[in-house]
Design a protein around this motif. Structure first.
Motif, PDB file in Angstrom:
ATOM      1  N   GLU A   1      41.443  34.725  71.800  1.00 48.05           N
ATOM      2  CA  GLU A   1      40.305  33.812  71.806  1.00 48.05           C
ATOM      3  C   GLU A   1      39.805  33.614  70.376  1.00 48.05           C
ATOM      4  O   GLU A   1      39.710  34.567  69.610  1.00 48.05           O
ATOM      5  CB  GLU A   1      39.222  34.443  72.678  1.00 48.05           C
ATOM      6  CG  GLU A   1      38.064  33.569  72.986  1.00 48.05           C
ATOM      7  CD  GLU A   1      37.108  34.228  73.960  1.00 48.05           C
ATOM      8  OE1 GLU A   1      36.262  33.515  74.479  1.00 48.05           O
ATOM      9  OE2 GLU A   1      37.203  35.450  74.181  1.00 48.05           O
TER      10      GLU A   1
ATOM     11  N   SER B   1      49.105  34.183  67.763  1.00 53.42           N
ATOM     12  CA  SER B   1      48.387  34.952  68.764  1.00 53.42           C
ATOM     13  C   SER B   1      47.718  34.022  69.763  1.00 53.42           C
ATOM     14  O   SER B   1      47.284  32.929  69.429  1.00 53.42           O
ATOM     15  CB  SER B   1      47.335  35.815  68.077  1.00 53.42           C
ATOM     16  OG  SER B   1      46.524  36.427  69.028  1.00 53.42           O
ATOM     17  N   SER B   2      47.623  34.489  70.997  1.00 58.93           N
ATOM     18  CA  SER B   2      46.924  33.716  72.017  1.00 58.93           C
ATOM     19  C   SER B   2      45.497  34.232  72.200  1.00 58.93           C
ATOM     20  O   SER B   2      44.880  34.017  73.227  1.00 58.93           O
ATOM     21  CB  SER B   2      47.688  33.793  73.338  1.00 58.93           C
ATOM     22  OG  SER B   2      47.726  35.126  73.785  1.00 58.93           O
TER      23      SER B   2
END
Length: 107
Positions: A38, A35-36
């Motif tokens: 935060e 996943s990108s």
């Protein structure tokens, strides 16, 4: 299978549920994919910074320590320096009276 689950919920309880949404199953590969998003540490830092700004903003106010406790008069006072961003900051109906819409000219 879904029907069997729903049949276990009593009719009066189902009548109180306003929204029924079918959610498609998510494939395992999609769940495990990198996943990108935060990371938690970055989110934590942003939350701490926001809370610090609120504490500083309300240091002179009595019984107010968070934005949620602001009255319309306080919103006008503390948000006067937002300029054009002000119209996007307060979208809740209860705060609409604090920032009445700006007059417009008809074309």
């Amino acid at each position: 299978m879904i029907q069997r689950y729903v049949s276990k919920i009593s009719g009066p309880l189902l009548d109180r549920i306003d929204i029924h949404i079918e959610v498609p199953a998510v494939k395992y590969k999609e769940l495990r994919a990198p996943s990108s998003a935060e990371d938690s540490a970055a989110v934590r830092q942003r939350v701490i910074a926001a809370r610090d700004r609120q504490l500083e903003r309300f240091s002179a106010e009595k019984k107010t320590y968070a934005n949620a406790q602001m009255m319309p008069k306080m919103i006008r006072k503390h948000c006067a320096n937002l300029g054009g961003r002000r119209k996007n900051c307060w979208k809740t109906p209860s705060l609409a009276s604090a920032f009445p819409p700006a007059p417009t000219t008809a074309s």
